[in-house]
Design a protein around this motif. Structure first.
Motif, PDB file in Angstrom:
ATOM      1  N   VAL A 201      24.910  57.418  44.299  1.00  0.00           N
ATOM      2  CA  VAL A 201      23.986  57.970  43.312  1.00  0.00           C
ATOM      3  C   VAL A 201      23.012  56.867  42.914  1.00  0.00           C
ATOM      4  O   VAL A 201      23.425  55.773  42.539  1.00  0.00           O
ATOM      5  N   MET A 202      21.730  57.164  43.000  1.00  0.00           N
ATOM      6  CA  MET A 202      20.727  56.151  42.714  1.00  0.00           C
ATOM      7  C   MET A 202      20.730  55.800  41.226  1.00  0.00           C
ATOM      8  O   MET A 202      21.046  56.631  40.369  1.00  0.00           O
ATOM      9  N   ARG A 203      20.372  54.561  40.924  1.00  0.00           N
ATOM     10  CA  ARG A 203      20.316  54.120  39.536  1.00  0.00           C
ATOM     11  C   ARG A 203      19.351  54.958  38.714  1.00  0.00           C
ATOM     12  O   ARG A 203      19.619  55.263  37.550  1.00  0.00           O
ATOM     13  N   GLU A 207      20.352  57.000  35.273  1.00  0.00           N
ATOM     14  CA  GLU A 207      19.642  56.764  34.020  1.00  0.00           C
ATOM     15  C   GLU A 207      19.250  58.060  33.321  1.00  0.00           C
ATOM     16  O   GLU A 207      18.994  58.071  32.111  1.00  0.00           O
ATOM     17  N   LYS A 208      19.201  59.162  34.070  1.00  0.00           N
ATOM     18  CA  LYS A 208      18.858  60.453  33.481  1.00  0.00           C
ATOM     19  C   LYS A 208      20.082  61.128  32.840  1.00  0.00           C
ATOM     20  O   LYS A 208      19.925  62.110  32.112  1.00  0.00           O
ATOM     21  N   SER A 214      27.739  59.544  32.484  1.00  0.00           N
ATOM     22  CA  SER A 214      27.611  58.261  33.160  1.00  0.00           C
ATOM     23  C   SER A 214      28.912  57.471  33.102  1.00  0.00           C
ATOM     24  O   SER A 214      29.354  56.892  34.110  1.00  0.00           O
ATOM     25  N   THR A 215      29.566  57.457  31.939  1.00  0.00           N
ATOM     26  CA  THR A 215      30.818  56.711  31.789  1.00  0.00           C
ATOM     27  C   THR A 215      31.921  57.305  32.639  1.00  0.00           C
ATOM     28  O   THR A 215      32.680  56.582  33.302  1.00  0.00           O
ATOM     29  N   LEU A 216      32.019  58.638  32.646  1.00  0.00           N
ATOM     30  CA  LEU A 216      33.053  59.292  33.454  1.00  0.00           C
ATOM     31  C   LEU A 216      32.839  58.998  34.940  1.00  0.00           C
ATOM     32  O   LEU A 216      33.800  58.718  35.667  1.00  0.00           O
ATOM     33  N   TYR A 217      31.607  59.052  35.378  1.00  0.00           N
ATOM     34  CA  TYR A 217      31.312  58.812  36.782  1.00  0.00           C
ATOM     35  C   TYR A 217      31.681  57.385  37.181  1.00  0.00           C
ATOM     36  O   TYR A 217      32.346  57.151  38.194  1.00  0.00           O
ATOM     37  N   LYS A 218      31.248  56.419  36.376  1.00  0.00           N
ATOM     38  CA  LYS A 218      31.524  55.020  36.694  1.00  0.00           C
ATOM     39  C   LYS A 218      33.015  54.718  36.616  1.00  0.00           C
ATOM     40  O   LYS A 218      33.544  53.945  37.409  1.00  0.00           O
ATOM     41  N   THR A 219      33.719  55.321  35.635  1.00  0.00           N
ATOM     42  CA  THR A 219      35.155  55.093  35.511  1.00  0.00           C
ATOM     43  C   THR A 219      35.901  55.683  36.694  1.00  0.00           C
ATOM     44  O   THR A 219      36.820  55.079  37.254  1.00  0.00           O
TER      45      THR A 219
END
Length: 268
Positions: A201-203, A207-208, A214-219
């Motif tokens: 997933v692009m930065r 950012e959108k 965002s936190t769930l995805y990164k975790t």
């Protein structure tokens, strides 16, 4: 997927003068078309299409940063193809060893049987260890099916289809859809759109998102939970007929239905 990166840089000639340069033939690269603002470029610079092979180290580094790569390397020299690389390898690496292939089948069957017996006799506190042993043993089925999918198990393609299908059945994987998409992965490795096994997933997209998403995805993808992503990959890529050509769909459809039957039979 575009074959060149659009770079905002002065046109270059052999003498280094700022004269319009002809656009070089486009070559395949790993990145889609993207307008890149080169550092320290004069405002009079002309925007030209430049293959990645002609980018400077600084321009490739900036493009890599924008698209999420660590690096973007130089392309192979003109005249060097994959066929040339294959021909440079010794012939023995392409010779199929049937004794080795079938010994792998025998070892896997014995290991799986032993691991299942271990599970049946293990007390509850040793079950995690027994499950680990069983998971390792069952990986042998994937290795066998993987070789069948790459046509490196036997010279008989029908035999490879049969063995590959049987090997994947305990894993609840449809062999033919997997074979098609896995070979697409190898043909398009690390390409942002075409690769079926690598979809970053692009930065700019992250950012959108909101902070929760965002936190769930990164975790999820930054921890061992990422292993469960293979379940989503299994479902998305192997049962959606729209992802296959008209010629592929009849074979994919029958294998996919078989995979779903296996899934429901296993209690899914």
């Amino acid at each position: 997927m575009a074959l060149a990166s659009r770079v905002n840089t002065p046109a270059r000639s052999v003498a280094g003068a700022r004269t319009p340069a002809p656009v070089a033939p486009r070559r395949h690269s790993l990145v889609p078309c993207r307008r890149l603002q080169a550092p320290n470029v004069a405002t009079s610079a002309a925007a030209v299409d430049v293959p990645v092979a002609q980018l400077s180290d600084a321009e490739r580094a900036q493009l890599a940063e924008q698209w999420g790569y660590k690096t973007i390397g130089r392309e192979l020299p003109d005249g060097v193809s994959l066929t040339d690389i294959v021909k440079s390898m010794p012939q023995e690496v392409f010779q199929l060893n049937m004794a080795k292939a079938w010994s792998a089948v025998a070892i896997t069957l014995a290991s799986v049987s032993a691991s299942l017996y271990l599970i049946s006799i293990s007390p509850w506190y040793l079950l995690p260890f027994a499950w680990f042993i069983a998971g390792t043993a069952f990986t042998g089925f994937f290795v066998i099916g993987h070789d069948c999918g790459h046509r490196s198990f036997s010279e008989n393609k029908l035999l490879e289809d049969i063995v590959g299908t049987l090997a994947f059945m305990p894993l609840i994987y449809p062999f033919e859809p997997w074979r098609i998409k896995h070979n697409q992965h190898h043909a398009q490795t690390n390409k942002l759109v075409e690769d079926t096994a690598w979809h970053p997933v692009m930065r700019t997209e992250i950012e959108k998102w909101g902070p929760v998403q965002s936190t769930l995805y990164k975790t999820f993808l930054g921890s061992p939970l990422k292993l469960w992503a293979s379940v989503g990959h299994w479902w998305i890529w192997h049962f959606d007929l729209s992802k296959y050509t008209e010629k592929q769909r009849p074979r994919v459809s029958s294998r996919a239905r078989g995979g779903l039957v296996q899934y429901h039979s296993a209690g899914g």
